[in-house]
Design a protein around this motif. Structure first.
Motif, PDB file in Angstrom:
ATOM      1  N   LYS A 102       0.841  -1.208   0.000  1.00 47.30           N
ATOM      2  CA  LYS A 102       0.000   0.000   0.000  1.00 47.30           C
ATOM      3  C   LYS A 102       0.867   1.247   0.000  1.00 47.30           C
ATOM      4  CE  LYS A 102      -3.892  -2.072   2.356  1.00 47.30           C
ATOM      5  NZ  LYS A 102      -3.989  -2.843   3.572  1.00 47.30           N
ATOM      6  N   ALA A 103       2.015   1.168   0.699  1.00 44.57           N
ATOM      7  CA  ALA A 103       2.895   2.337   0.785  1.00 44.57           C
ATOM      8  C   ALA A 103       4.358   1.906   0.714  1.00 44.57           C
ATOM      9  CB  ALA A 103       2.653   3.096   2.087  1.00 44.57           C
ATOM     10  N   PRO A 125       4.467  12.513   3.463  1.00 42.70           N
ATOM     11  CA  PRO A 125       3.878  11.940   2.253  1.00 42.70           C
ATOM     12  C   PRO A 125       4.305  12.733   1.021  1.00 42.70           C
ATOM     13  CG  PRO A 125       2.227  13.165   3.493  1.00 42.70           C
ATOM     14  CD  PRO A 125       3.473  13.149   4.331  1.00 42.70           C
ATOM     15  N   GLN A 126       4.478  11.996  -0.064  1.00 41.52           N
ATOM     16  CA  GLN A 126       4.877  12.611  -1.325  1.00 41.52           C
ATOM     17  C   GLN A 126       3.675  12.627  -2.268  1.00 41.52           C
ATOM     18  OE1 GLN A 126       8.146  13.876  -1.362  1.00 41.52           O
ATOM     19  NE2 GLN A 126       7.853  13.240   0.760  1.00 41.52           N
ATOM     20  N   ASP A 127       3.712  13.524  -3.238  1.00 43.70           N
ATOM     21  CA  ASP A 127       2.625  13.617  -4.205  1.00 43.70           C
ATOM     22  C   ASP A 127       2.660  12.475  -5.216  1.00 43.70           C
ATOM     23  OD1 ASP A 127       1.627  15.923  -3.048  1.00 43.70           O
ATOM     24  OD2 ASP A 127       2.845  17.236  -4.310  1.00 43.70           O
ATOM     25  N   ASP A 128       3.852  11.916  -5.428  1.00 41.16           N
ATOM     26  CA  ASP A 128       4.017  10.871  -6.430  1.00 41.16           C
ATOM     27  C   ASP A 128       3.621   9.505  -5.892  1.00 41.16           C
ATOM     28  OD1 ASP A 128       5.142  12.777  -8.096  1.00 41.16           O
ATOM     29  OD2 ASP A 128       7.173  12.336  -7.429  1.00 41.16           O
ATOM     30  N   LEU A 129       3.258   8.624  -6.801  1.00 44.31           N
ATOM     31  CA  LEU A 129       3.085   7.207  -6.506  1.00 44.31           C
ATOM     32  C   LEU A 129       4.244   6.471  -7.165  1.00 44.31           C
ATOM     33  CD1 LEU A 129      -0.724   6.691  -7.319  1.00 44.31           C
ATOM     34  CD2 LEU A 129       0.317   7.104  -5.076  1.00 44.31           C
ATOM     35  N   ALA A 133       1.851   2.630  -5.441  1.00 45.32           N
ATOM     36  CA  ALA A 133       1.962   2.714  -3.979  1.00 45.32           C
ATOM     37  C   ALA A 133       2.167   4.160  -3.540  1.00 45.32           C
ATOM     38  CB  ALA A 133       3.129   1.867  -3.476  1.00 45.32           C
ATOM     39  N   ARG A 134       1.514   4.528  -2.440  1.00 48.68           N
ATOM     40  CA  ARG A 134       1.766   5.836  -1.832  1.00 48.68           C
ATOM     41  C   ARG A 134       3.220   5.867  -1.363  1.00 48.68           C
ATOM     42  NH1 ARG A 134      -2.999   6.636   2.484  1.00 48.68           N
ATOM     43  NH2 ARG A 134      -2.026   8.670   2.676  1.00 48.68           N
ATOM     44  N   VAL A 135       3.836   7.036  -1.426  1.00 46.45           N
ATOM     45  CA  VAL A 135       5.241   7.170  -1.053  1.00 46.45           C
ATOM     46  C   VAL A 135       5.369   8.120   0.126  1.00 46.45           C
ATOM     47  CG1 VAL A 135       7.543   7.846  -1.840  1.00 46.45           C
ATOM     48  CG2 VAL A 135       5.945   6.759  -3.439  1.00 46.45           C
ATOM     49  N   TRP A 136       6.158   7.683   1.099  1.00 47.10           N
ATOM     50  CA  TRP A 136       6.497   8.517   2.250  1.00 47.10           C
ATOM     51  C   TRP A 136       8.003   8.596   2.340  1.00 47.10           C
ATOM     52  CZ3 TRP A 136       3.492  10.531   6.460  1.00 47.10           C
ATOM     53  CH2 TRP A 136       2.109  10.450   6.233  1.00 47.10           C
ATOM     54  N   LEU A 164      -2.414   5.461   6.854  1.00 43.81           N
ATOM     55  CA  LEU A 164      -2.851   4.237   6.192  1.00 43.81           C
ATOM     56  C   LEU A 164      -4.024   3.592   6.921  1.00 43.81           C
ATOM     57  CD1 LEU A 164       0.603   2.653   5.308  1.00 43.81           C
ATOM     58  CD2 LEU A 164      -0.989   3.816   3.761  1.00 43.81           C
TER      59      LEU A 164
END
Length: 178
Positions: A102-103, A125-129, A133-136, A164
């Protein structure tokens, strides 16, 4: 080379920069005693107790995995070249594509900025995937990172867990089982 710790249905794939020399010698992620990954993981609520590097195989039970951007061990991450970080980011995206967490949580803002060509990225958190996946971007838990305390690192991890919508893990694992 240290093996990735992976499992099905990962909530978070944590990604270190590269193995330190002690981690490489022990074949375990974040193995240096001064590294704050394991205590921060517990303090943030991801694990019910403080795990040791020798227990890294338990992480998938909690929906967690670990990898590195660069597989080559070094005394410090500063020894890595920008090209190694960029190449590692490509490999990491392929791993995320295969494992579908998920991340993706990158533990080191400078490595994230260089590897993913995001020079202005900040912690969080970042704007990009990456491969969906979500990116931190999170602080590097190395004891060499004097900019962040254990409590500060744990707080950042707790924000990721909360975002999450993962419940905090409390208490000990039960013995026996399936």
């Amino acid at each position: 080379m240290i093996d990735d710790v992976l499992g099905p249905d990962l909530d978070v794939l944590f990604c270190g920069i590269n193995p330190g020399l002690m981690s490489e010698a022990k074949g375990r992620h974040f193995a240096r005693p001064g590294n704050r990954f394991w205590p921060a993981l517990h303090l943030s609520g991801f694990t019910p107790r403080r795990l040791t590097p020798d227990e890294q195989h338990l992480l998938p039970l909690y929906g967690l995995g670990i990898t590195n951007i660069v597989a080559r061990p070094s005394a410090t991450a500063a020894e890595l070249t920008p090209q190694e970080l960029r190449d590692g980011a490509v490999r990491l995206a392929e791993l995320v594509e295969r494992t579908r967490p998920k991340a993706l949580a990158v533990l080191g803002i400078s490595a994230y900025r260089t590897g993913f060509a995001r020079p202005k990225a900040v912690i969080g958190p970042q704007d990009d995937l990456v491969a969906g996946a979500r990116v931190w971007a999170l602080p590097n838990p190395s004891g060499l990172n004097a900019h962040w305390s254990l409590d500060g690192i744990a707080a950042q991890l707790a924000q990721l867990r909360s975002a999450l919508d993962l419940p905090p893990r409390s208490g000990e694992e039960t013995g026996g089982g399936e």
